[in-house]
Write a protein that holds these residues in place. Structure first.
Motif, PDB file in Angstrom:
ATOM      1  N   UNK A 175       9.732  -0.936   1.069  1.00 46.88           N
ATOM      2  CA  UNK A 175      10.205  -0.692  -0.293  1.00 46.88           C
ATOM      3  C   UNK A 175      11.506  -1.427  -0.513  1.00 46.88           C
ATOM      4  N   UNK A 176      11.824  -1.685  -1.754  1.00 50.58           N
ATOM      5  CA  UNK A 176      13.082  -2.335  -2.083  1.00 50.58           C
ATOM      6  C   UNK A 176      14.166  -1.275  -2.242  1.00 50.58           C
ATOM      7  N   UNK A 177      15.387  -1.649  -1.891  1.00 52.08           N
ATOM      8  CA  UNK A 177      16.534  -0.761  -2.069  1.00 52.08           C
ATOM      9  C   UNK A 177      17.452  -1.424  -3.089  1.00 52.08           C
ATOM     10  N   UNK A 178      17.813  -0.683  -4.127  1.00 56.84           N
ATOM     11  CA  UNK A 178      18.670  -1.175  -5.191  1.00 56.84           C
ATOM     12  C   UNK A 178      20.083  -0.678  -4.929  1.00 56.84           C
ATOM     13  N   UNK A 179      21.044  -1.601  -4.935  1.00 62.09           N
ATOM     14  CA  UNK A 179      22.430  -1.275  -4.622  1.00 62.09           C
ATOM     15  C   UNK A 179      23.316  -1.531  -5.826  1.00 62.09           C
ATOM     16  N   UNK A 180      24.255  -0.621  -6.072  1.00 63.39           N
ATOM     17  CA  UNK A 180      25.224  -0.780  -7.145  1.00 63.39           C
ATOM     18  C   UNK A 180      26.526  -0.158  -6.674  1.00 63.39           C
ATOM     19  N   UNK A 181      27.637  -0.864  -6.899  1.00 68.44           N
ATOM     20  CA  UNK A 181      28.943  -0.333  -6.533  1.00 68.44           C
ATOM     21  C   UNK A 181      29.964  -0.766  -7.573  1.00 68.44           C
ATOM     22  N   UNK A 182      30.947   0.084  -7.802  1.00 66.46           N
ATOM     23  CA  UNK A 182      32.035  -0.231  -8.722  1.00 66.46           C
ATOM     24  C   UNK A 182      33.193   0.718  -8.459  1.00 66.46           C
ATOM     25  N   UNK A 183      34.362   0.335  -8.964  1.00 66.87           N
ATOM     26  CA  UNK A 183      35.556   1.167  -8.859  1.00 66.87           C
ATOM     27  C   UNK A 183      35.817   1.764 -10.239  1.00 66.87           C
ATOM     28  N   UNK A 184      36.050   3.068 -10.269  1.00 67.69           N
ATOM     29  CA  UNK A 184      36.259   3.773 -11.533  1.00 67.69           C
ATOM     30  C   UNK A 184      37.156   4.987 -11.302  1.00 67.69           C
TER      31      UNK A 184
END
Length: 118
Positions: free
Chosen positions: A22-31
């Motif tokens: 399966x594919x893994x979706x990654x998202x990161x940000x500073x908030x």
């Protein structure tokens, strides 16, 4: 993941990690801390954010490292939870089976949010 990155977020990075199963979706940000907690609540987590020591059991593997970030499993005092969109009837994310949520402190008023979905 259908996540709305908060206005004013910085260092936004994302990727799709293609894997055989399966594919893994990654998202990161500073908030801000408040925005990170609001996103977490919107995902209907399985349990409250909890501080954990470093863990190697992250779905993201070295995916965040590939984005130039320290992986969440290598952080000290990261708060972690998970969400199962199909389990809570979240139709916005019906194509996602699970989401890992990691929140690590950057400064006194800012946090880095790591999201990994499969």
């Amino acid at each position: 993941m259908k996540i709305q990155v908060p206005q004013g977020a910085t260092e936004v990075r994302g990727a799709v990690r293609i894997q055989p199963e399966e594919s893994v979706y990654l998202l990161s940000f500073v908030t801000s801390e408040q925005a990170a907690e609001a996103i977490t609540e919107d995902l209907h987590p399985d349990y409250p954010l909890a501080t954990k020591g470093p863990s190697s059991s992250s779905l993201s593997g070295d995916g965040f490292e590939h984005l130039g970030l320290t992986p969440p499993q290598e952080l000290k005092s990261v708060r972690t939870t998970s969400a199962c969109p199909p389990c809570v009837g979240d139709s916005r994310r019906r194509h996602v089976q699970g989401i890992e949520i990691h929140i690590g402190e950057v400064t006194d008023h800012r946090v880095r949010v790591y999201l990994a979905a499969y």
